[in-house]
Design an enzyme around this catalytic site. Structure first.
Site, short mmCIF file in Angstrom:
data_model
loop_
_atom_site.label_atom_id
_atom_site.label_comp_id
_atom_site.label_asym_id
_atom_site.label_seq_id
_atom_site.Cartn_x
_atom_site.Cartn_y
_atom_site.Cartn_z
N TYR A 74 32.67 -54.69 50.42
CA TYR A 74 33.23 -53.53 51.15
C TYR A 74 32.37 -52.30 50.90
O TYR A 74 31.99 -51.60 51.84
CB TYR A 74 34.67 -53.31 50.68
CG TYR A 74 35.41 -52.17 51.33
CD1 TYR A 74 35.66 -52.15 52.70
CD2 TYR A 74 35.91 -51.11 50.57
CE1 TYR A 74 36.37 -51.11 53.29
CE2 TYR A 74 36.63 -50.07 51.14
CZ TYR A 74 36.85 -50.06 52.50
OH TYR A 74 37.56 -49.03 53.08
N LYS A 78 30.14 -50.16 53.61
CA LYS A 78 30.34 -48.74 53.89
C LYS A 78 29.06 -47.94 53.66
O LYS A 78 28.77 -46.99 54.38
CB LYS A 78 31.50 -48.19 53.06
CG LYS A 78 32.87 -48.78 53.45
CD LYS A 78 33.20 -48.51 54.92
CE LYS A 78 34.62 -48.86 55.29
NZ LYS A 78 34.95 -48.58 56.69
#
Ligand SMILES: NC(=O)c1ccc[n+]([C@@H]2O[C@H](COP(=O)([O-])OP(=O)(O)OC[C@H]3O[C@@H](n4cnc5c(N)ncnc54)[C@H](OP(=O)(O)O)[C@@H]3O)[C@@H](O)[C@H]2O)c1
Length: 240
Positions: free
Chosen positions: A146, A150
């Site tokens: 994740y 990002k």
């Protein structure tokens, strides 16, 4: 008044941004998978049109963007917001496949939508990509895919901002904890999330409605001199 495309508009931050844009008098095309929540979104404002699309399926993304092109939709802005945090795990042991679904939705779909939206965007249009403090200034050990996705979203944001030279602006928002179904799931349920948030710098997380105006500001001409930035909005969370 303009037209804005918002992904992940059926819940949380995306829903709050879609409603805020509509309240401000704009037309909104909201994207998501859940038809029931999509219908509820449309019921909330006559200015919002919901379109179903699983953004993790590249052919569905292409079909969505084909449809917008065929309908000659002119966009004033785009909020790339839908994302998944995938499967948390110890970084030394995570299989590379743990990156697949996270990157497919968070990075590849975002890139695909930007590529296909550029011809639809007006000069002076604005793209806001939803990154996170995770991947920008805070790196929880169990969220490697994740966080990496990002960080990639921020890199894409700056790359497109540079390429488009201000004809279309690109900025990323990096929120701290926001009270949404995604963050509840991340913490193992709403009660655990609320308990964890008592340790937040200010004692609680933001509500989606509190952060939505940051996005609508960046989507508007009022932010015309802000371009290529990754802006942290966390109520001071990363100070401690
Ligand atoms: N909440 C936080 O603390 C926080 C902090 C920093 C950044 N963010 C970022 O904020 C964004 C929104 O998160 P949220 O907290 O508002 O989560 P949320 O309430 O769970 O909403 C996620 C939205 O994404 C949509 N979505 C998920 N997978 C999709 C797919 N494959 N295709 C199409 N739509 C999909 C969901 O729609 P359907 O279910 O209808 O498909 C839903 O509308 C994410 O990018 C997240 O990384 C959140």
């Amino acid at each position: 008044m303009g037209t804005f495309l918002v992904t992940g508009a059926t819940s949380g931050i995306g829903r709050a941004v879609a409603l805020r844009l509509a309240e401000d008098g704009h037309d909104v095309i909201g994207i998501g998978r859940d038809e029931t929540r999509g219908a509820a979104l449309e019921d909330a404002s006559p200015r919002i049109t919901f379109l179903t699309c699983d953004l993790a399926e590249s052919e569905q993304v292409e079909a969505l963007m084909d449809r917008l092109s065929e309908d000659k939709v002119v966009l004033n802005g785009l909020f790339n917001n839908a994302a998944t945090f995938g499967r948390p795990g110890t970084p030394e042991w995570l299989p590379t496949t743990a990156f697949d679904d996270v990157f497919e939705l968070n990075v590849l779909a975002t890139n695909r939508i930007i590529q296909r939206a550029i011809p639809l965007l007006v000069t002076g249009g604005s793209v806001v990509n939803n990154a996170a403090i995770v991947g920008h200034v805070k790196f929880p050990p169990m969220l490697g895919p994740y966080a990496a996705s990002k960080a990639a979203v921020i890199a894409l944001t700056k790359t497109f901002a540079h390429r488009m030279k201000g004809k279309v602006r690109f900025n990323a928002v990096c929120f701290g904890p926001v009270d949404t179904p995604l963050s509840h799931k991340l913490y193992g349920g709403e009660a655990k999330f609320q308990e964890a948030m008592t340790h937040h710098f200010r004692g609680h997380a933001a509500k989606p409605e509190e952060v939505a105006p940051v996005v609508t500001f960046l989507l508007s001409g009022a932010s015309s001199y802000i371009n290529g930035q990754a802006i942290t909005v966390d109520g001071g969370y990363t100070l401690s």
